[in-house]
Design an enzyme around this catalytic site. Structure first.
Site, mmCIF file in Angstrom:
data_model
loop_
_atom_site.group_PDB
_atom_site.id
_atom_site.type_symbol
_atom_site.label_atom_id
_atom_site.label_comp_id
_atom_site.label_asym_id
_atom_site.label_seq_id
_atom_site.Cartn_x
_atom_site.Cartn_y
_atom_site.Cartn_z
ATOM 1 C CG ASP A 100 -1.856 -1.211 1.221
ATOM 2 O OD1 ASP A 100 -2.261 -1.648 0.129
ATOM 3 O OD2 ASP A 100 -2.128 -1.737 2.315
ATOM 4 C CE LYS A 147 2.346 -2.479 -4.365
ATOM 5 N NZ LYS A 147 2.095 -2.069 -2.973
ATOM 6 N N GLY A 150 -4.707 -4.128 -3.691
ATOM 7 C CA GLY A 150 -5.672 -3.063 -3.962
ATOM 8 C C GLY A 150 -4.876 -1.830 -4.324
ATOM 9 C CG HIS A 151 -2.337 -1.748 -6.958
ATOM 10 N ND1 HIS A 151 -1.579 -2.357 -7.913
ATOM 11 C CD2 HIS A 151 -1.989 -2.331 -5.787
ATOM 12 C CE1 HIS A 151 -0.803 -3.268 -7.343
ATOM 13 N NE2 HIS A 151 -1.035 -3.275 -6.057
ATOM 14 C CD GLN A 201 0.395 -8.956 -2.920
ATOM 15 O OE1 GLN A 201 0.935 -9.592 -3.792
ATOM 16 N NE2 GLN A 201 -0.835 -8.539 -3.029
HETATM 17 P P1 GDP Z 1 -0.722 0.374 -3.588
HETATM 18 O O1 GDP Z 1 -1.381 -0.875 -3.136
HETATM 19 O O2 GDP Z 1 0.756 0.368 -3.356
HETATM 20 O O3 GDP Z 1 -1.056 0.757 -5.003
HETATM 21 O O4 GDP Z 1 -1.289 1.534 -2.641
HETATM 22 P P2 GDP Z 1 -2.834 1.742 -2.196
HETATM 23 O O5 GDP Z 1 -3.574 2.290 -3.346
HETATM 24 O O6 GDP Z 1 -3.360 0.527 -1.534
HETATM 25 O O7 GDP Z 1 -2.659 2.800 -1.030
HETATM 26 C C1 GDP Z 1 -2.070 4.028 -1.233
HETATM 27 C C2 GDP Z 1 -3.098 5.114 -0.876
HETATM 28 O O8 GDP Z 1 -2.448 6.370 -0.780
HETATM 29 C C3 GDP Z 1 -4.160 5.318 -1.945
HETATM 30 O O9 GDP Z 1 -5.361 5.682 -1.332
HETATM 31 C C4 GDP Z 1 -3.618 6.459 -2.808
HETATM 32 O O10 GDP Z 1 -4.641 7.209 -3.435
HETATM 33 C C5 GDP Z 1 -2.936 7.280 -1.755
HETATM 34 N N1 GDP Z 1 -1.733 8.019 -2.203
HETATM 35 C C6 GDP Z 1 -0.785 7.641 -3.097
HETATM 36 N N2 GDP Z 1 0.206 8.560 -3.137
HETATM 37 C C7 GDP Z 1 -0.118 9.523 -2.234
HETATM 38 C C8 GDP Z 1 0.530 10.721 -1.797
HETATM 39 O O11 GDP Z 1 1.613 11.071 -2.225
HETATM 40 N N3 GDP Z 1 -0.122 11.459 -0.832
HETATM 41 C C9 GDP Z 1 -1.326 11.065 -0.296
HETATM 42 N N4 GDP Z 1 -1.874 11.846 0.636
HETATM 43 N N5 GDP Z 1 -1.953 9.955 -0.701
HETATM 44 C C10 GDP Z 1 -1.351 9.179 -1.641
HETATM 45 P P1 IMO Z 2 -0.951 -4.133 -2.264
HETATM 46 O O1 IMO Z 2 -0.559 -4.641 -3.628
HETATM 47 C C1 IMO Z 2 -0.861 -4.737 2.074
HETATM 48 C C2 IMO Z 2 -0.929 -8.868 3.503
HETATM 49 C C3 IMO Z 2 -2.149 -9.309 4.274
HETATM 50 C C4 IMO Z 2 -1.530 -10.329 5.221
HETATM 51 C C5 IMO Z 2 -0.469 -10.985 4.339
HETATM 52 C C6 IMO Z 2 -0.909 -12.294 3.707
HETATM 53 O O2 IMO Z 2 -2.233 -3.384 -2.243
HETATM 54 O O3 IMO Z 2 0.190 -3.400 -1.629
HETATM 55 P P2 IMO Z 2 -2.547 -12.882 1.707
HETATM 56 O O4 IMO Z 2 -4.011 -12.605 1.529
HETATM 57 O O5 IMO Z 2 -1.686 -12.299 0.650
HETATM 58 O O6 IMO Z 2 -2.259 -14.334 1.930
HETATM 59 O O7 IMO Z 2 -2.185 -12.146 3.105
HETATM 60 O O8 IMO Z 2 -0.171 -10.041 3.320
HETATM 61 N N1 IMO Z 2 -1.190 -8.287 2.174
HETATM 62 C C7 IMO Z 2 -1.111 -6.988 1.887
HETATM 63 N N2 IMO Z 2 -0.875 -5.928 2.677
HETATM 64 N N3 IMO Z 2 -1.016 -4.550 0.735
HETATM 65 C C8 IMO Z 2 -1.219 -5.614 -0.081
HETATM 66 O O9 IMO Z 2 -1.263 -5.489 -1.416
HETATM 67 C C9 IMO Z 2 -1.317 -6.888 0.496
HETATM 68 N N4 IMO Z 2 -1.540 -8.125 -0.008
HETATM 69 C C10 IMO Z 2 -1.445 -8.964 1.033
HETATM 70 O O10 IMO Z 2 -2.727 -8.238 4.980
HETATM 71 O O11 IMO Z 2 -0.849 -9.681 6.263
HETATM 72 MG MG MG Z 3 -2.868 -1.518 -1.800
#
Ligand code: GDP
Ligand code: IMO
Ligand code: MG
Length: 438
Positions: free
Chosen positions: A13, A16, A40-41, A223
């Protein structure tokens, strides 16, 4: 032209999706190489928010080739829902390609994930319960069902029967569940097969063609390094390899097909699920970061654990991934702090200290951060678009991180929207082909 890999450098998270979205504008092809819908991106464009679980973030560019590589595990129900959802919002998904060799998440994988966590009780991993672990386990046991199998009823039914056989004992509590009926499952997956047939392709060959034609290919990781099954905080990890090396295996290219590796890290740290987290802030400050950063999971909605930036883990991630550039996201969340801490080493049991990431699980479980305290800044930085727009203390914070891990910062996030970024001056000169117009 060799490709660029985007990987998570912490516990997931990190943002990416947003980075891939930025690069995808100039890319000819985006390939997801591991994980499944545990990911979840999130992408924010204007007033619109998009959440991707399986489809590469580049799909928002009409006709862009977006491949789900052989290393990904696919729940076809989730994939078809994601396709439908995008279509309903007017997105052209004709560029989507799904590897015929990718493994499928089956209904019993979801049940086994649930049952596995229940059995672990207090020791549970806190998985996303999307069936990821059991699906990769079947892949390794050579009992997996692949995308191509959905196109042949006889093969599909035989393979499902073979995969179910050794699981009968564990699945006994679910045996009356209609989802486990062999014929019904076969029929359901055949239907998915019909629906997905137009997207099924030899994605490795598509990547080879793009690379051989000097096109720009982005490999999208899900991840993160600390969740890697080999290099992360085992057993509190996911069941795939999210590190850069896995881009080769999960997309079907060789190491020389990769040039740049960008690691994405937040300005602080978060983790969802159980497991060691040496810089965790289990207090009001941690809560404040969670609220300011909106740290709730994209996939499961769970509150994310929060903590200070962990430079011991980040330097480890830099090396494991052979990172060529570092992206720091969410720097804006730190505006308004008088001072900011960064962990530069760990303290373990009995006053032991560690400069490098400990390999031993019991050591890691006791590790806590030892910190340097750096001055914060009060200014809102969400409108910053160049380094000179950032307060000196914010620039010093970035420099401290880059110097500590020995990797230049290429990009900084100052808000969720795609234009809320600061491209590092050096990066623009060094990587002109990669820098999209923002
Ligand atoms: P990912 O799984 O690595 O793609 O990241 P996620 O989407 O799960 O979580 C990142 C969260 O931070 C999302 O809600 C993005 O919209 C938000 N985000 C990404 N870059 C920034 C930033 O530079 N500042 C802030 N405030 N939010 C950001
Ligand atoms: P993105 O791509 C954050 C974590 C789960 C758990 C562990 C194993 O959005 O960064 P799983 O369901 O993969 O067997 O769970 O990995 N986990 C993540 N944490 N971001 C993710 O994906 C994750 N995908 C799995 O919370 O601790
Ligand atoms: Mg994510």
């Amino acid at each position: 032209m060799p490709g660029t890999v985007i990987v998570g450098a912490q516990w997931g998270d990190e943002g990416k999706g947003k980075v891939v979205d930025l690069l995808a504008e100039r890319a000819d092809m985006v390939v997801r190489f591991q994980g499944g819908n545990n990911a979840g991106h999130t992408i924010v464009r204007g007033h619109e928010k998009w959440k991707f679980h399986l489809i590469p973030s580049g799909i928002l560019y009409p006709g862009k080739t977006c491949a789900i590589g052989n290393g990904v595990v696919i729940d076809p129900r989730v994939l078809t829902d994601e396709i439908d959802g995008l279509r309903a919002r007017g997105v052209d998904v004709s560029g989507l390609k799904v590897s015929a060799n990718a493994h499928l998440i089956m209904p019993y994988h979801l049940m086994l994930d649930d049952a596995g966590e229940a059995r672990l009780g207090k020791l549970q991993i806190g998985t996303t319960k999307r069936g990821i672990g059991p699906c990769y386990a079947d892949k390794a046991a050579r009992l997996g069902i692949r995308v191509q199998d959905m196109l042949d009823e006889k093969i599909l039914k035989k393979k499902i029967a073979a995969a179910l056989e050794p699981k009968r004992q564990t699945l006994r509590p679910f045996m009356k569940d209609p989802r486990l009926d062999l014929q019904a499952m076969t029929d359901e997956y055949l239907t998915f097969g019909h629906r997905l047939e137009q997207f099924i392709a030899d994605t490795a060959t598509l990547a080879h063609r793009a690379l051989d034609d000097d096109r720009f290919v982005v490999f999208e990781g899900a991840q993160a390094t600390m969740l890697d099954i080999d290099h992360g905080t085992y057993p509190f990890v996911t069941s795939s390899n999210p590190v850069a090396g896995a881009a080769c295996v999960g997309a079907g290219v060789g190491p020389r097909d990769i040039q740049e590796v960008w690691g994405v890290a937040k300005a602080y740290c978060t983790r969802v699920g159980a497991g060691p987290f040496p810089t965790e802030l289990d207090d009001a400050l941690g809560e404040e970061i969670r609220e300011r950063g909106g740290e709730y999971g994209t996939t499961t909605g769970r509150p994310r654990r929060t903590g200070w930036m962990d430079l011991v883990a980040l330097r480890y991630a830099a090396r494991i991934n052979s990172m060529s550039g570092l992206v720091i996201t969410k720097l804006d969340v730190y505006s308004g702090f008088d001072s900011i801490k960064v962990a530069t080493r760990y303290r373990g049991a009995e006053e032991a200290t560690f400069e490098t990431f400990p390999y031993h699980q019991s050591v890691l479980h006791h590790a806590t951060g030892e910190y340097e305290e750096l001055p914060g800044w009060q200014e809102d930085i969400t409108e910053a678009r160049s380094e000179s727009d950032l307060p000196q203390n914010a620039r010093d914070y970035l420099r401290y991180i880059a110097d500590f891990i020995g990797v230049p910062i290429v990009l900084v996030g100052v808000g969720p929207a795609r234009e809320q970024v600061v491209w590092a001056e050096g990066a623009v000169e060094a990587l002109p082909a990669l820098i999209p117009a923002v």
